[in-house]
Design a protein around this motif. Structure first.
Motif, PDB file in Angstrom:
ATOM      1  N   MET A  83     -22.095 -22.476  12.588  1.00 32.74           N
ATOM      2  CA  MET A  83     -21.111 -22.274  11.524  1.00 32.74           C
ATOM      3  C   MET A  83     -19.859 -23.092  11.798  1.00 32.74           C
ATOM      4  SD  MET A  83     -21.193 -18.220  10.755  1.00 32.74           S
ATOM      5  CE  MET A  83     -22.715 -17.343  10.511  1.00 32.74           C
ATOM      6  N   CYS A 116     -24.305 -27.406   4.183  1.00 27.19           N
ATOM      7  CA  CYS A 116     -23.920 -26.021   4.447  1.00 27.19           C
ATOM      8  C   CYS A 116     -24.039 -25.159   3.205  1.00 27.19           C
ATOM      9  CB  CYS A 116     -22.446 -25.962   4.888  1.00 27.19           C
ATOM     10  SG  CYS A 116     -22.018 -27.004   6.273  1.00 27.19           S
ATOM     11  N   LEU A 158     -18.737 -21.592   6.717  1.00 28.85           N
ATOM     12  CA  LEU A 158     -19.918 -22.268   6.190  1.00 28.85           C
ATOM     13  C   LEU A 158     -21.042 -22.243   7.220  1.00 28.85           C
ATOM     14  CD1 LEU A 158     -18.090 -25.407   4.722  1.00 28.85           C
ATOM     15  CD2 LEU A 158     -18.863 -23.380   3.463  1.00 28.85           C
ATOM     16  N   ARG A 159     -22.215 -21.870   6.792  1.00 34.49           N
ATOM     17  CA  ARG A 159     -23.402 -21.897   7.648  1.00 34.49           C
ATOM     18  C   ARG A 159     -24.027 -23.280   7.553  1.00 34.49           C
ATOM     19  NH1 ARG A 159     -27.663 -17.977   8.938  1.00 34.49           N
ATOM     20  NH2 ARG A 159     -29.176 -19.198  10.096  1.00 34.49           N
ATOM     21  N   VAL A 160     -24.215 -23.923   8.680  1.00 34.45           N
ATOM     22  CA  VAL A 160     -24.769 -25.272   8.731  1.00 34.45           C
ATOM     23  C   VAL A 160     -26.287 -25.190   8.717  1.00 34.45           C
ATOM     24  CG1 VAL A 160     -24.879 -27.409  10.062  1.00 34.45           C
ATOM     25  CG2 VAL A 160     -22.758 -26.067  10.033  1.00 34.45           C
ATOM     26  N   GLU A 161     -26.883 -25.873   7.743  1.00 35.70           N
ATOM     27  CA  GLU A 161     -28.338 -25.917   7.607  1.00 35.70           C
ATOM     28  C   GLU A 161     -28.943 -27.191   8.178  1.00 35.70           C
ATOM     29  OE1 GLU A 161     -30.647 -23.509   5.743  1.00 35.70           O
ATOM     30  OE2 GLU A 161     -29.006 -22.516   6.797  1.00 35.70           O
TER      31      GLU A 161
END
Length: 164
Positions: free
Chosen positions: A55, A125, A141-144
């Protein structure tokens, strides 16, 4: 160099001036929303908020008219600005949202996330959390997905000066 003590309680101008002495990474957050490319610059970009899951966070002014549009996107592209963006930072941060991407190379991925060419790091994200923080909102933000372009150097900003 002059030392000074400033009372921060009621003066946002003074705190901005002092915070401007602290180097920060500058990033652009962008997505295609309803067929239109939308982007904004964030200077309060923090990496390593969490490693598991990965994140990052950004701080967005509550008066932003761009964030409510971007917040509707399923995926956001975060582009850490690189040295090639030094002359375009004011344009990217402009209040004229329609002209922010003029003459700046960018692309969108299959999820609608926008990435700026010349960036050393791209993060795809989605918004995990949003927290109120005074006159800003903290967006986690969640990093994908990530992409690193090692030959590009990150732009670092201090008090109206960009350096690499």
């Amino acid at each position: 160099m002059t030392d000074e003590f400033i009372d921060f309680i009621d003066d946002a101008h003074d705190i901005r001036r002092v915070f401007g002495d602290i180097p920060s990474t500058v990033a652009a957050v962008g997505a295609v929303v309803d067929g239109t490319p939308v982007t904004m610059v964030v200077s309060s970009f923090t990496v390593g908020v969490s490693h598991e899951p990965p994140m990052v966070s950004v701080a967005i002014q509550r008066t932003s008219t761009t964030w409510p549009v971007l917040a509707r996107a399923a995926r956001l592209g975060v582009s850490v600005l690189g040295e090639s963006h030094a002359s375009k930072t004011r344009q990217l941060a402009s209040r004229d949202s329609a002209g922010r991407l003029a003459d700046i190379a960018w692309h969108q991925n299959e999820n609608g996330a926008i990435f700026l060419e010349g960036s050393p790091i791209w993060l795809e994200c989605f918004t995990q959390h949003e927290y109120p923080a005074g006159d800003h909102a903290i967006i986690v933000l969640r990093v994908e997905r990530v992409h690193r372009e090692a030959r590009n150097r990150a732009l670092v900003w201090t008090r109206d000066r960009a350096s690499c």
